[in-house]
Motif scaffolding. Structure first.
Motif, PDB file in Angstrom:
ATOM      1  N   ASP A   1     -10.339  -5.051  -6.073  1.00 62.47           N
ATOM      2  CA  ASP A   1     -10.678  -6.461  -6.315  1.00 62.47           C
ATOM      3  C   ASP A   1     -11.985  -6.833  -5.619  1.00 62.47           C
ATOM      4  O   ASP A   1     -12.829  -7.529  -6.201  1.00 62.47           O
ATOM      5  CB  ASP A   1      -9.559  -7.382  -5.839  1.00 62.47           C
ATOM      6  N   LEU A   2     -12.164  -6.376  -4.387  1.00 63.10           N
ATOM      7  CA  LEU A   2     -13.408  -6.668  -3.665  1.00 63.10           C
ATOM      8  C   LEU A   2     -14.592  -6.034  -4.386  1.00 63.10           C
ATOM      9  O   LEU A   2     -15.624  -6.686  -4.592  1.00 63.10           O
ATOM     10  CB  LEU A   2     -13.336  -6.174  -2.220  1.00 63.10           C
TER      11      LEU A   2
ATOM     12  N   PHE B   1      -5.461 -15.071  -5.658  1.00 61.70           N
ATOM     13  CA  PHE B   1      -4.566 -15.430  -4.561  1.00 61.70           C
ATOM     14  C   PHE B   1      -3.623 -14.272  -4.289  1.00 61.70           C
ATOM     15  O   PHE B   1      -3.071 -13.679  -5.219  1.00 61.70           O
ATOM     16  CB  PHE B   1      -3.745 -16.676  -4.922  1.00 61.70           C
ATOM     17  N   TYR B   2      -3.469 -13.941  -3.017  1.00 60.68           N
ATOM     18  CA  TYR B   2      -2.511 -12.928  -2.580  1.00 60.68           C
ATOM     19  C   TYR B   2      -1.450 -13.620  -1.727  1.00 60.68           C
ATOM     20  O   TYR B   2      -1.750 -14.068  -0.620  1.00 60.68           O
ATOM     21  CB  TYR B   2      -3.182 -11.854  -1.720  1.00 60.68           C
ATOM     22  N   PRO B   3      -0.201 -13.716  -2.223  1.00 60.47           N
ATOM     23  CA  PRO B   3       0.853 -14.313  -1.401  1.00 60.47           C
ATOM     24  C   PRO B   3       1.169 -13.414  -0.208  1.00 60.47           C
ATOM     25  O   PRO B   3       1.209 -12.178  -0.350  1.00 60.47           O
ATOM     26  CB  PRO B   3       2.057 -14.412  -2.340  1.00 60.47           C
TER      27      PRO B   3
ATOM     28  N   SER C   1      -3.485  -1.541  -0.569  1.00 62.42           N
ATOM     29  CA  SER C   1      -4.882  -1.511  -0.123  1.00 62.42           C
ATOM     30  C   SER C   1      -5.841  -1.131  -1.239  1.00 62.42           C
ATOM     31  O   SER C   1      -6.925  -1.701  -1.350  1.00 62.42           O
ATOM     32  CB  SER C   1      -5.041  -0.526   1.040  1.00 62.42           C
ATOM     33  N   ASP C   2      -5.448  -0.154  -2.062  1.00 68.44           N
ATOM     34  CA  ASP C   2      -6.337   0.264  -3.155  1.00 68.44           C
ATOM     35  C   ASP C   2      -6.629  -0.895  -4.110  1.00 68.44           C
ATOM     36  O   ASP C   2      -7.765  -1.070  -4.555  1.00 68.44           O
ATOM     37  CB  ASP C   2      -5.729   1.434  -3.935  1.00 68.44           C
TER      38      ASP C   2
END
Length: 166
Positions: free
Chosen positions: A130-131, A115-117, A124-125
């Protein structure tokens, strides 16, 4: 890979999404497995999630049994995947949307993710990293499918779990 997204068709979606599909597994968010960015209904954040096509389960089994079966498949993969899931949480996700609609299906279809609040997005890095890491988990899942069709594999998972608990 194919990248696709939706903010809604003819009206705004409650849960906008952007997905990465492995063409050997699926090209649609409705069935199969994908990596998807799911925005919460209140836009308080976004999840990156290894997820499943809820529409397939709902059509095949109906709403109640479909939810139970997609949850079984999620749990199966959480137990089966050997990739470094320490980076990705296997907790339940909360999209803050209608539990009887797509939001509820996306929630139970979640295998692992982050989760990214909205008020504290990583740089971005970090998000690209993560992707990349989740793509590695996705490739492992694909390898474990062993060329089986998604439908056959999911039916086998659901049947095996029912036999074990029955």
């Amino acid at each position: 890979y194919i990248v696709s997204g939706s903010a809604g068709q003819s009206r705004w979606a409650q849960i906008p999404w952007i997905a990465v599909f492995d063409k050997d597994i699926t090209t649609s968010a409705a069935e199969g497995y994908d990596i998807v960015y799911l925005f919460t209904a209140d836009m308080s954040g976004v999840y990156i999630s290894l997820n499943q096509g809820w529409t397939y389960f709902k059509k095949k089994y109906g709403f109640k049994k479909g939810r139970a079966n997609i949850a079984k498949v999620s749990q199966y993969w959480r137990n089966e995947l050997a990739s470094a899931l320490d980076d990705f949480h296997v907790f339940d996700i909360d999209l803050k949307g209608d539990k009887s609609g797509l939001a509820g299906g996306y929630e139970v279809g979640h295998i692992c993710g982050k989760f990214y609040p909205a008020d504290d997005l990583p740089d971005s890095d970090s998000m690209v990293n993560d992707l990349r890491n989740l793509l590695g988990v996705y490739r492992e899942l694909k390898g474990k499918l062993g060329g089986s069709s998604i439908e056959d594999f999911n039916v086998q998972i659901v049947t095996d779990i029912e036999l074990e608990s029955g």
